[in-house]
Design a protein around this motif. Structure first.
Motif, short mmCIF file in Angstrom:
data_model
loop_
_atom_site.label_atom_id
_atom_site.label_comp_id
_atom_site.label_asym_id
_atom_site.label_seq_id
_atom_site.Cartn_x
_atom_site.Cartn_y
_atom_site.Cartn_z
N LYS A 35 28.56 26.53 77.32
CA LYS A 35 27.22 27.11 77.45
C LYS A 35 27.28 28.64 77.39
N GLU A 36 28.26 29.21 78.05
CA GLU A 36 28.41 30.67 78.06
C GLU A 36 28.74 31.20 76.67
N LYS A 39 25.75 31.31 74.60
CA LYS A 39 24.74 32.24 75.14
C LYS A 39 23.36 31.58 75.20
N LEU A 40 23.33 30.38 75.78
CA LEU A 40 22.08 29.62 75.85
C LEU A 40 21.60 29.50 77.29
N THR A 41 20.30 29.32 77.44
CA THR A 41 19.73 29.00 78.75
C THR A 41 20.00 27.53 79.05
N ASN A 42 19.68 27.10 80.27
CA ASN A 42 19.84 25.68 80.61
C ASN A 42 19.00 24.80 79.70
N GLU A 236 26.59 27.00 89.08
CA GLU A 236 25.43 27.90 89.12
C GLU A 236 24.57 27.72 90.35
N TRP A 363 14.48 21.05 80.18
CA TRP A 363 13.40 22.03 80.24
C TRP A 363 12.76 22.10 81.63
N GLN A 366 15.07 24.54 83.10
CA GLN A 366 14.78 25.88 82.60
C GLN A 366 13.54 26.46 83.28
N SER A 369 14.52 24.91 88.26
CA SER A 369 15.95 25.07 88.55
C SER A 369 16.66 23.79 88.20
#
Length: 394
Positions: A35-36, A39-42, A236, A363, A366, A369
């Motif tokens: 994921k890092e 470079k994406l959001t959840n 996280e 989503w 996103q 939480s």
């Protein structure tokens, strides 16, 4: 061509199932790094990772027919190669577009290997009269468990790229040797019509068994969700940033294996319908309570929260362990179609429902939480008793 003894053939099948789980789950505990890198959001990562379901759907509709036409050996070789190649790509690139394409191919390769190896497993079972499929599922889970341990140890010690590349290349070489060794016993082209999945058979008289399909996805979606999110959640949301963030997923898998191998001890005292109701409530309540306590009571105590999560995940794995296979058995018992067609019908419905739910979780995470997003599979487990009457036919 040398004919194998039954014992050797079974041992080779065990190796294939074990290495299957060992390989395809190798990168799951290291999803935070994937994921890092992207470079994406959840929400973005969850949506992207769920696209593997598209490849699985393609395989479900085609590979059974391909196995029938060209035989198990060629399909296993091809699937093993693409599993290796796509996993190397998925863990080395930082392009979302390439990841999207590779993930669809990865999902297709998983289902292709799954269909081919299970066709061979059922063939062995039919020829010998030995009930081995449940044992094989346990070996797959054991491979997944071992790779979770390995991943947890290698985090912060060995890069994701080297870890996965070395492991999957080694697995590919082992599988190639084993598949060739099994060649004399592997199903040949046009040998077994029971493994043929034709388009016309899959959709002719397509039936959506509401109790089975909704009960099945409610029972197994926690496993899907934790495969995608467990390590990201503990890193996280809980704040455990070392290799220990894989421990809750490891415990979930361990107790799931234990449940699958011990559930038969309870059957003399409880029907599967009744046992499934109790088990789903245990799993759902324990999972939801652990997530709630981690977010509230232990919000400022990461170690206390981590301990609670480990306990909750363990009990959730134990309670949900046998629910999926039980609903699949019931599906076959309730349907007038051949088993191969039943697998197709239930599989298509399950993949579509899982794809939708994965997007909802992603989503929701996103917008709110990841803790809130993970409440969804826990709540679904609590709905399993609504569909349990379908299990009367088991």
């Amino acid at each position: 061509m040398k004919v194998l003894s039954g014992k050797k053939e079974l041992n080779y099948l065990r190796i294939l199932f074990f290495t299957f789980g060992l390989g395809i789950m190798s990168w799951v505990p290291r999803f935070p790094e994937v994921k890092e890198a992207l470079k994406l959001t959840n929400g973005g990562f969850g949506s992207l990772i769920s696209t593997g379901a598209l490849g699985s759907l393609i395989s479900l509709l085609t590979v059974g027919h391909v196995v029938h036409k060209i035989g198990v050996k060629r399909v296993l070789h091809a699937a093993s190669f693409f599993l290796m190649a796509t996993l190397i790509i998925l863990t080395t690139i930082d392009s979302s577009l390439i990841f999207f394409i590779a993930n669809i191919a990865f999902g297709a390769a998983i289902s292709a290997f799954h269909i081919a190896i299970n066709a061979q497993g059922f063939n062995y079972q039919d020829r010998t009269g030995k009930f081995v499929i449940t044992q094989m599922s346990g070996l797959w889970s054991a491979g997944a468990l071992l790779t979770a341990f390995l991943s947890g140890f290698l985090v912060d010690r060995v890069s994701l790229q080297i870890h996965v590349a070395v492991l999957v290349i080694l697995i590919f070489l082992i599988q190639t040797i084993v598949i060739n060794s099994l060649a004399s016993e592997l199903l040949k082209a046009n040998q077994n019509v029971n493994i043929e999945y034709k388009f016309k058979e899959l959709f002719a008289g397509f039936s959506f068994d509401r109790l089975i399909s909704l009960g099945l996805i409610s029972a197994i979606f926690l496993e899907f969700a934790l495969s995608d999110w467990a390590t990201i959640y503990t890193k996280e949301e809980i704040g455990i940033k070392s290799g220990l963030n894989t421990l809750p997923f490891i415990l979930f898998t361990m107790w799931m294996i234990f449940g699958r191998f011990t559930v038969h001890y309870f059957l003399p005292r409880f029907t599967l319908e009744r046992l499934s109701v109790y088990a789903s409530l245990l799993a759902g309540v324990c999972f939801l309570v652990s997530v709630f306590l981690a977010r509230t009571v232990f919000a400022t105590n990461p170690h206390g929260a981590f301990l609670v999560i480990c306990m909750g995940f363990s009990l959730a794995g134990l309670g949900s362990s046998f629910l999926g296979p039980t609903f699949m058995t019931a599906a076959n018992a309730r349907s007038k179609h051949p088993a191969s067609v039943v697998i197709g019908h239930v599989g298509v419905a399950n993949i579509i429902l899982a794809f939708i739910l994965k997007w909802i979780v992603a989503w929701t995470a996103q917008a709110t939480s990841l803790t809130i997003g993970l409440l969804i599979p826990g709540i679904l487990l609590l709905t399993v008793p609504l569909y349990a009457k379908a299990l009367k036919s088991v």
